[in-house]
Design a protein around this motif. Structure first.
Motif, PDB file in Angstrom:
ATOM      1  N   HIS A  38       0.833  -1.204   0.000  1.00 24.09           N
ATOM      2  CA  HIS A  38       0.000   0.000   0.000  1.00 24.09           C
ATOM      3  C   HIS A  38       0.869   1.256   0.000  1.00 24.09           C
ATOM      4  O   HIS A  38       0.620   2.204  -0.768  1.00 24.09           O
ATOM      5  CB  HIS A  38      -0.916  -0.008   1.222  1.00 24.09           C
ATOM      6  N   LEU A  39       1.887   1.278   0.848  1.00 19.40           N
ATOM      7  CA  LEU A  39       2.774   2.440   0.916  1.00 19.40           C
ATOM      8  C   LEU A  39       3.533   2.643  -0.395  1.00 19.40           C
ATOM      9  O   LEU A  39       3.722   3.775  -0.848  1.00 19.40           O
ATOM     10  CB  LEU A  39       3.754   2.268   2.081  1.00 19.40           C
ATOM     11  N   ILE A  40       3.946   1.559  -1.001  1.00 17.01           N
ATOM     12  CA  ILE A  40       4.657   1.650  -2.287  1.00 17.01           C
ATOM     13  C   ILE A  40       3.732   2.197  -3.370  1.00 17.01           C
ATOM     14  O   ILE A  40       4.132   3.036  -4.194  1.00 17.01           O
ATOM     15  CB  ILE A  40       5.227   0.271  -2.673  1.00 17.01           C
ATOM     16  N   GLU A  41       2.480   1.759  -3.358  1.00 18.66           N
ATOM     17  CA  GLU A  41       1.511   2.242  -4.353  1.00 18.66           C
ATOM     18  C   GLU A  41       1.210   3.727  -4.162  1.00 18.66           C
ATOM     19  O   GLU A  41       0.759   4.395  -5.104  1.00 18.66           O
ATOM     20  CB  GLU A  41       0.230   1.418  -4.261  1.00 18.66           C
ATOM     21  N   LEU A  42       1.473   4.235  -2.975  1.00 20.20           N
ATOM     22  CA  LEU A  42       1.316   5.663  -2.718  1.00 20.20           C
ATOM     23  C   LEU A  42       2.509   6.468  -3.238  1.00 20.20           C
ATOM     24  O   LEU A  42       2.511   7.698  -3.175  1.00 20.20           O
ATOM     25  CB  LEU A  42       1.167   5.916  -1.216  1.00 20.20           C
ATOM     26  N   GLY A  43       3.528   5.781  -3.716  1.00 22.85           N
ATOM     27  CA  GLY A  43       4.711   6.446  -4.215  1.00 22.85           C
ATOM     28  C   GLY A  43       5.812   6.608  -3.193  1.00 22.85           C
ATOM     29  O   GLY A  43       6.808   7.302  -3.446  1.00 22.85           O
ATOM     30  N   ARG A  44       5.676   5.975  -2.032  1.00 25.43           N
ATOM     31  CA  ARG A  44       6.708   6.078  -1.001  1.00 25.43           C
ATOM     32  C   ARG A  44       7.864   5.137  -1.339  1.00 25.43           C
ATOM     33  O   ARG A  44       7.650   3.991  -1.749  1.00 25.43           O
ATOM     34  CB  ARG A  44       6.137   5.726   0.368  1.00 25.43           C
ATOM     35  N   THR A  45       9.081   5.628  -1.146  1.00 24.41           N
ATOM     36  CA  THR A  45      10.262   4.845  -1.532  1.00 24.41           C
ATOM     37  C   THR A  45      11.228   4.599  -0.383  1.00 24.41           C
ATOM     38  O   THR A  45      12.049   3.686  -0.457  1.00 24.41           O
ATOM     39  CB  THR A  45      11.027   5.553  -2.669  1.00 24.41           C
ATOM     40  N   ARG A  46      11.163   5.394   0.674  1.00 25.89           N
ATOM     41  CA  ARG A  46      12.043   5.205   1.833  1.00 25.89           C
ATOM     42  C   ARG A  46      11.170   4.758   3.008  1.00 25.89           C
ATOM     43  O   ARG A  46      10.680   5.563   3.791  1.00 25.89           O
ATOM     44  CB  ARG A  46      12.795   6.504   2.175  1.00 25.89           C
ATOM     45  N   ILE A  47      10.997   3.459   3.098  1.00 25.42           N
ATOM     46  CA  ILE A  47      10.056   2.899   4.068  1.00 25.42           C
ATOM     47  C   ILE A  47      10.835   2.336   5.257  1.00 25.42           C
ATOM     48  O   ILE A  47      11.899   1.736   5.101  1.00 25.42           O
ATOM     49  CB  ILE A  47       9.194   1.798   3.417  1.00 25.42           C
ATOM     50  N   ALA A  48      10.302   2.536   6.443  1.00 18.78           N
ATOM     51  CA  ALA A  48      10.894   1.974   7.662  1.00 18.78           C
ATOM     52  C   ALA A  48       9.890   1.033   8.322  1.00 18.78           C
ATOM     53  O   ALA A  48       8.686   1.293   8.318  1.00 18.78           O
ATOM     54  CB  ALA A  48      11.300   3.079   8.637  1.00 18.78           C
ATOM     55  N   TYR A  49      10.401  -0.064   8.850  1.00 18.57           N
ATOM     56  CA  TYR A  49       9.603  -1.011   9.630  1.00 18.57           C
ATOM     57  C   TYR A  49       9.980  -0.826  11.096  1.00 18.57           C
ATOM     58  O   TYR A  49      11.153  -0.918  11.457  1.00 18.57           O
ATOM     59  CB  TYR A  49       9.881  -2.447   9.189  1.00 18.57           C
ATOM     60  N   LEU A  50       8.998  -0.549  11.949  1.00 23.63           N
ATOM     61  CA  LEU A  50       9.249  -0.345  13.372  1.00 23.63           C
ATOM     62  C   LEU A  50       8.695  -1.521  14.161  1.00 23.63           C
ATOM     63  O   LEU A  50       7.483  -1.761  14.178  1.00 23.63           O
ATOM     64  CB  LEU A  50       8.601   0.958  13.840  1.00 23.63           C
ATOM     65  N   GLY A  51       9.593  -2.279  14.806  1.00 26.72           N
ATOM     66  CA  GLY A  51       9.181  -3.421  15.611  1.00 26.72           C
ATOM     67  C   GLY A  51       9.633  -3.275  17.046  1.00 26.72           C
ATOM     68  O   GLY A  51      10.177  -2.248  17.443  1.00 26.72           O
ATOM     69  N   GLY A  52       9.407  -4.338  17.829  1.00 19.10           N
ATOM     70  CA  GLY A  52       9.844  -4.328  19.216  1.00 19.10           C
ATOM     71  C   GLY A  52      11.253  -4.880  19.311  1.00 19.10           C
ATOM     72  O   GLY A  52      12.224  -4.258  18.904  1.00 19.10           O
ATOM     73  N   SER A  53      11.350  -6.118  19.793  1.00 22.55           N
ATOM     74  CA  SER A  53      12.664  -6.753  19.904  1.00 22.55           C
ATOM     75  C   SER A  53      12.935  -7.694  18.739  1.00 22.55           C
ATOM     76  O   SER A  53      14.027  -8.245  18.625  1.00 22.55           O
ATOM     77  CB  SER A  53      12.737  -7.548  21.211  1.00 22.55           C
ATOM     78  N   LEU A  54      11.908  -7.893  17.895  1.00 24.56           N
ATOM     79  CA  LEU A  54      11.987  -8.834  16.764  1.00 24.56           C
ATOM     80  C   LEU A  54      12.245 -10.265  17.240  1.00 24.56           C
ATOM     81  O   LEU A  54      12.772 -11.088  16.490  1.00 24.56           O
ATOM     82  CB  LEU A  54      13.060  -8.404  15.761  1.00 24.56           C
ATOM     83  N   ALA A  55      11.850 -10.563  18.485  1.00 25.80           N
ATOM     84  CA  ALA A  55      12.036 -11.905  19.024  1.00 25.80           C
ATOM     85  C   ALA A  55      10.751 -12.729  18.964  1.00 25.80           C
ATOM     86  O   ALA A  55      10.770 -13.921  19.242  1.00 25.80           O
ATOM     87  CB  ALA A  55      12.526 -11.827  20.465  1.00 25.80           C
ATOM     88  N   VAL A  56       9.649 -12.081  18.606  1.00 25.02           N
ATOM     89  CA  VAL A  56       8.346 -12.751  18.567  1.00 25.02           C
ATOM     90  C   VAL A  56       8.010 -13.115  17.121  1.00 25.02           C
ATOM     91  O   VAL A  56       8.256 -12.335  16.198  1.00 25.02           O
ATOM     92  CB  VAL A  56       7.255 -11.843  19.172  1.00 25.02           C
ATOM     93  N   ARG A  57       7.460 -14.294  16.937  1.00 28.11           N
ATOM     94  CA  ARG A  57       7.182 -14.810  15.593  1.00 28.11           C
ATOM     95  C   ARG A  57       6.315 -13.862  14.776  1.00 28.11           C
ATOM     96  O   ARG A  57       6.555 -13.646  13.583  1.00 28.11           O
ATOM     97  CB  ARG A  57       6.499 -16.184  15.715  1.00 28.11           C
ATOM     98  N   GLN A  58       5.309 -13.260  15.409  1.00 33.71           N
ATOM     99  CA  GLN A  58       4.437 -12.352  14.677  1.00 33.71           C
ATOM    100  C   GLN A  58       5.229 -11.193  14.075  1.00 33.71           C
ATOM    101  O   GLN A  58       4.969 -10.765  12.948  1.00 33.71           O
ATOM    102  CB  GLN A  58       3.340 -11.798  15.592  1.00 33.71           C
TER     103      GLN A  58
END
Length: 341
Positions: A172-192
């Motif tokens: 969805h963000l890419i279709e909006l024309g966004r090119t510098r995307i960041a993913y914000l997570g917690g500790s990245l230790a949880v499967r979800q």
């Protein structure tokens, strides 16, 4: 004064102890007149059933243990409500435990629920608890994984396709024309978290010229999101993402607060924002939040249904129920430009 016993109730109602037991546990087997007479005796004597003694007789209680990662997250609150509603229909109650992403607390709740001889356990686990759940099952307590795929564990599970959800959000963000995307997570230790990140990476891999930065906030709360939002807002423009996908809505709300309070950045003009879960707060945020919806109430109810199957004699074979997520677009991301025909 000693508490009234089931024998006292039987004596006052003029029936056998077995009849009182049937009224308490299987009222459909007793005539309406007798049920009314026994219940009148119970009320008059103030009789309270000793459920602990009953558990010793039948080997299992009428309660179900539910362990969630964070009870503060409205997603888990709604999931618990779904489990509770289905449990009530089956004459069961829910005991809720909050692991708070702490394996020690998770293990303590599992021990407690086993000691209480619960009817079964629903768990959104932190890591791999297969061996622990197998020991529970061997001792007569079935379990179902919630908000987590069962894979090859041998346990039934209810989950959402988190990889598909991450893909939906970033596509969805890419279709909006966004090119510098960041993913914000917690500790990245949880499967979800790792699955949602995998979906995000797949969307980026399909789109030349689009980058994905991974940011770990160390936690999954509004405060963690606000802290990360402050850090992003303080960056020079060239080093700032133009879109952000957060692992849950709580963090998205925190980011939104930080960006708006900075007084320099606008959502979605400067940074488009997408969350995950579609909690009630999402649509009521100061800038209504685009989010990936998962059916939290249905997940809880379905998990309880699978637990009833697992507790049956003989038990039903394990099943993995996977729901598909849905992207709900609101003002925080904007809408894609119309396609030119």
């Amino acid at each position: 004064m000693a508490a009234a016993s089931i024998k006292d109730v039987a004596r006052r109602a003029g029936v056998s102890v077995g009849t009182v037991s049937n009224v308490l546990n299987r009222p459909d087997r007793v005539s309406t007149t007798t049920v009314d007479r026994v219940r009148a005796a119970i009320d008059a004597l103030g009789f309270v059933r000793n459920d602990a003694a009953r558990q010793l007789r039948v080997g299992r209680s009428s309660t179900v243990g539910l362990i969630v990662l964070d009870v503060r997250n409205p997603f888990f609150t709604e999931l618990a409500r779904g489990a509770e509603d289905r449990a009530a229909a089956a004459g069961l109650s829910i005991l809720l435990g909050n692991s708070d992403d702490d394996p020690t607390r998770e293990a303590a709740y599992l021990d407690l629920f086993e000691e209480q001889r619960v009817h079964g356990v629903l768990i959104s686990p932190i890591g791999d608890v297969t061996e622990r759940l197998q020991r529970l099952r061997d001792r007569g307590t079935p379990a179902v994984l919630v908000d987590r795929s069962g894979d090859d564990t041998g346990f039934s599970s209810v989950s959402v396709d988190d990889i598909a959800g991450g893909y939906l959000a970033v596509r969805h963000l890419i279709e909006l024309g966004r090119t510098r995307i960041a993913y914000l997570g917690g500790s990245l230790a949880v499967r979800q978290e790792t699955d949602r990140l995998e979906g995000a990476r797949r969307a980026v891999a399909e789109s030349p010229g689009v980058t994905l930065e991974v940011i770990s906030a160390g936690g999954l709360t509004v405060i963690d999101g606000r802290r990360a939002g402050d850090e992003i807002a303080a960056r020079p423009t060239a080093q700032r993402p133009d879109a952000l996908f957060t692992v849950n809505d709580l963090m998205a709300v925190g980011v939104l607060q930080a960006l708006v309070m900075s007084g320099r950045l606008r959502v979605p003009d400067d940074i488009a924002l997408v969350g995950f879960d579609d909690i009630d707060f999402a649509s009521a945020a100061i800038v209504p939040l685009t989010s990936v919806r998962q059916p939290s109430h249905l997940i809880g109810a379905t998990a309880l249904e699978l637990l009833l199957d697992a507790a049956a004699d003989p038990p039903v074979a394990p099943r993995d129920v996977v729901f598909q997520p849905e992207l709900v677009v609101r003002a925080s991301s904007g809408t894609p430009a119309p396609k030119v025909l």
